[in-house]
Enzyme design. Structure first.
Site, PDB file in Angstrom:
ATOM      1  N   HIS A 144      -3.259   0.367  -1.718  1.00 53.44           N
ATOM      2  CA  HIS A 144      -3.621   1.594  -2.436  1.00 53.44           C
ATOM      3  C   HIS A 144      -2.961   2.780  -1.752  1.00 53.44           C
ATOM      4  CE1 HIS A 144      -6.831  -0.352  -4.812  1.00 53.44           C
ATOM      5  NE2 HIS A 144      -6.930  -1.137  -3.754  1.00 53.44           N
ATOM      6  N   LEU A 145      -2.108   3.470  -2.518  1.00 50.97           N
ATOM      7  CA  LEU A 145      -1.432   4.655  -1.948  1.00 50.97           C
ATOM      8  C   LEU A 145      -2.016   5.954  -2.476  1.00 50.97           C
ATOM      9  CD1 LEU A 145       2.359   3.646  -1.960  1.00 50.97           C
ATOM     10  CD2 LEU A 145       0.859   3.882   0.029  1.00 50.97           C
ATOM     11  N   ARG A 146      -2.781   5.906  -3.580  1.00 55.05           N
ATOM     12  CA  ARG A 146      -3.320   7.124  -4.221  1.00 55.05           C
ATOM     13  C   ARG A 146      -2.185   8.053  -4.659  1.00 55.05           C
ATOM     14  NH1 ARG A 146      -7.759   3.990  -4.116  1.00 55.05           N
ATOM     15  NH2 ARG A 146      -8.963   4.097  -2.213  1.00 55.05           N
TER      16      ARG A 146
ATOM     17  N   ASN B 265      -4.951   1.803  -9.683  1.00 58.11           N
ATOM     18  CA  ASN B 265      -6.256   2.420 -10.027  1.00 58.11           C
ATOM     19  C   ASN B 265      -6.327   3.889  -9.637  1.00 58.11           C
ATOM     20  OD1 ASN B 265      -6.365   1.691  -7.270  1.00 58.11           O
ATOM     21  ND2 ASN B 265      -8.591   1.455  -7.312  1.00 58.11           N
TER      22      ASN B 265
ATOM     23  N   LYS C 117      -2.449  -5.850 -13.058  1.00 60.43           N
ATOM     24  CA  LYS C 117      -3.687  -5.940 -12.289  1.00 60.43           C
ATOM     25  C   LYS C 117      -4.866  -6.010 -13.231  1.00 60.43           C
ATOM     26  CE  LYS C 117      -6.664  -5.479  -8.937  1.00 60.43           C
ATOM     27  NZ  LYS C 117      -6.685  -5.641  -7.499  1.00 60.43           N
TER      28      LYS C 117
ATOM     29  N   HIS D 246      -8.813  -8.851  -9.442  1.00 61.18           N
ATOM     30  CA  HIS D 246      -9.991  -8.508  -8.632  1.00 61.18           C
ATOM     31  C   HIS D 246     -11.106  -9.443  -9.092  1.00 61.18           C
ATOM     32  CE1 HIS D 246     -12.591  -5.593  -6.329  1.00 61.18           C
ATOM     33  NE2 HIS D 246     -13.466  -6.378  -6.938  1.00 61.18           N
TER      34      HIS D 246
ATOM     35  N   LEU E  36     -14.863  -3.508  -1.168  1.00 59.37           N
ATOM     36  CA  LEU E  36     -15.147  -4.494  -2.217  1.00 59.37           C
ATOM     37  C   LEU E  36     -13.954  -5.412  -2.393  1.00 59.37           C
ATOM     38  CD1 LEU E  36     -16.949  -2.232  -4.826  1.00 59.37           C
ATOM     39  CD2 LEU E  36     -17.962  -4.100  -3.506  1.00 59.37           C
TER      40      LEU E  36
ATOM     41  N   HIS F  66      -9.978   6.594   1.649  1.00 58.65           N
ATOM     42  CA  HIS F  66     -10.879   7.565   1.016  1.00 58.65           C
ATOM     43  C   HIS F  66     -11.124   8.665   2.041  1.00 58.65           C
ATOM     44  CE1 HIS F  66     -12.155   5.182  -2.513  1.00 58.65           C
ATOM     45  NE2 HIS F  66     -12.077   4.136  -1.721  1.00 58.65           N
TER      46      HIS F  66
ATOM     47  N   ALA G 159     -15.992   2.508  -1.496  1.00 62.10           N
ATOM     48  CA  ALA G 159     -15.568   1.215  -0.947  1.00 62.10           C
ATOM     49  C   ALA G 159     -14.105   1.280  -0.534  1.00 62.10           C
ATOM     50  CB  ALA G 159     -15.751   0.136  -2.003  1.00 62.10           C
TER      51      ALA G 159
HETATM   52  O1  DOR Z   1     -12.713  -1.661  -1.194  1.00 64.39           O
HETATM   53  C1  DOR Z   1     -12.020  -1.467  -2.163  1.00 64.39           C
HETATM   54  N1  DOR Z   1     -11.402  -0.289  -2.366  1.00 64.39           N
HETATM   55  N2  DOR Z   1     -11.880  -2.441  -3.062  1.00 64.39           N
HETATM   56  C2  DOR Z   1     -11.244  -2.247  -4.212  1.00 64.39           C
HETATM   57  O2  DOR Z   1     -11.167  -3.164  -4.982  1.00 64.39           O
HETATM   58  C3  DOR Z   1     -10.705  -0.919  -4.573  1.00 64.39           C
HETATM   59  C4  DOR Z   1     -10.418  -0.137  -3.392  1.00 64.39           C
HETATM   60  C5  DOR Z   1     -10.184   1.315  -3.694  1.00 64.39           C
HETATM   61  O3  DOR Z   1      -9.415   1.629  -4.601  1.00 64.39           O
HETATM   62  O4  DOR Z   1     -10.745   2.168  -3.001  1.00 64.39           O
HETATM   63 ZN    ZN Z   2      -7.638  -3.046  -3.776  1.00 63.02          ZN
END
Ligand code: DOR
Ligand code: ZN
Length: 346
Positions: A16-18, A42, A100, A137, A220, A252, A264
């Site tokens: 995840h790079l955001r 996402n 995905k 997932h 998660l 995050h 998560a």
């Molecule tokens: O812990 C997680 N963070 N699990 C995921 O599936 C998504 C990810 C997130 O995008 O923060």
């Molecule tokens: Zn992920």
């Protein structure tokens, strides 16, 4: 005697790079060690179309510091409205590497995910025909199912039926956390593989909950019992080509992790290679770290392994990492294994 280890440059098959300031902050942490990464779609809003993926790839490349060599492997977020023709064109153009699948509501920004699999049948059949991998997932979201059982129930009630109705579909079980996940991946044929995160090799559910709640260990799928962690360790360190690294490094802001309703995600981009060397050495498998981090992933994705090498050194003194990295006005805590590590990438 100094110990060193040389391996092909690794890749991260789940990252995840955001976007924006967060992307700027975390991208160098990955690009420093990794040549390529599968980029999770996402965002808010998610990366759904080829046009979205093109724009996001361009933002990633624009954020890459000069002199760093890194290739983002783009993915599309599968929705019930995904157009098979758009997927086909994006794949033919070399723009996307995978799709995905988030079951609706499974995790961060997954409300647009799939509820009715009949609605994505056309896309899945196209993917099976063309060999485009589906990254899954694997958790059910049914409120009645205990959060610690969600992966095992998903395998029986969703994944296995899905694979049976779509022969030839190439599936990556993302971030498996259970011995059931390991067993299912092992029993699958050439069309099935599984990624394992760094943190799930290190923590079990006690680490999250015993002695006070540790929000930076919450992710998660949530970490499970010790027997599951041990099954993941055995799979990762076995050299079995069906298992490879996908860090799921998921930044995050600390403000939202240390919160009454904490997000998560564990942020492991900074120290993943050091942690993996520690784990593999502990299990007497240093010689198989290259398979897990650099060879098995490209083999499944039908890409060549990286030609460049990295060297790692085991230092007498523990290696230090920043406790957190700045991201705009926020900070992001770097995953802390809770013990000293001595391996560093040179
Ligand atoms: O812990 C997680 N963070 N699990 C995921 O599936 C998504 C990810 C997130 O995008 O923060
Ligand atoms: Zn992920």
């Amino acid at each position: 005697m100094t110990q060193t280890l040389t391996l092909r440059r690794p890749d991260d098959w789940h990252l995840h790079l955001r976007d924006g300031a967060m992307l700027q902050a975390v991208l160098p942490e990955t690009a420093r060690h990794f040549a390529r990464a599968i980029i999770m779609p996402n965002l808010v809003p998610p990366v759904v179309t080829a046009a979205d993926a093109t724009a996001y790839r361009d933002r990633i490349l624009a954020a890459l510091p000069a002199g760093m060599d890194f290739t983002p492997l783009m993915t599309l977020y599968l929705t019930e409205g995904t157009d098979p023709a758009d997927v086909a064109a994006a794949h033919e153009a070399g723009l996307i590497t995978a799709l995905k699948l988030y079951p609706a509501g499974a995790t961060t920004n997954s409300h647009g995910g799939v509820r009715d699999f009949d609605k994505v049948r056309g896309v899945l059949e196209l993917m099976a025909e063309r060999g485009i991998p589906l990254c899954i997932h694997g958790e059910v979201t049914t409120p009645e199912v205990d959060i610690f059982d969600r992966e095992a129930v998903f395998i029986d009630t969703v994944l296995d039926p899905l694979r049976r109705t779509t022969p030839g579909l190439r599936v990556v079980m993302e971030h498996i956390t259970t011995k059931q996940g390991v067993e299912y991946a092992r029993a699958g044929g050439a069309d099935l593989a599984a990624t394992i995160t760094t943190h799930h090799l290190i923590i079990n559910r006690n680490h999250i909950l015993v002695g006070g709640i540790k929000p930076h260990y919450y992710c998660l799928p949530v970490a499970k019992r010790e027997e599951h962690r041990l099954a993941l360790r055995a799979a990762a360190t076995s050299g079995d080509a069906r298992f490879f690294l996908g860090t799921d490094s998921a930044p995050h802001p600390d403000r939202l992790k240390e919160h009454a309703c904490g997000c998560a995600g564990c942020f492991t981009a900074t120290n993943t290679m050091s942690l993996l060397a520690h784990v593999f050495e502990e299990d007497g498998a240093l010689g198989r770290l290259e398979a897990f981090a650099s060879l098995n992933g490209p083999a499944f994705y039908r890409l060549p392994p990286n030609e460049a090498r990295i060297t790692m050194t085991k230092h007498a003194a523990p290696v230090t990492f920043p406790a957190s990295i700045p991201a705009g006005d926020e900070t992001v805590t770097v995953f802390d294994p809770g013990y000293p590590v001595h391996w560093a990438v040179d």
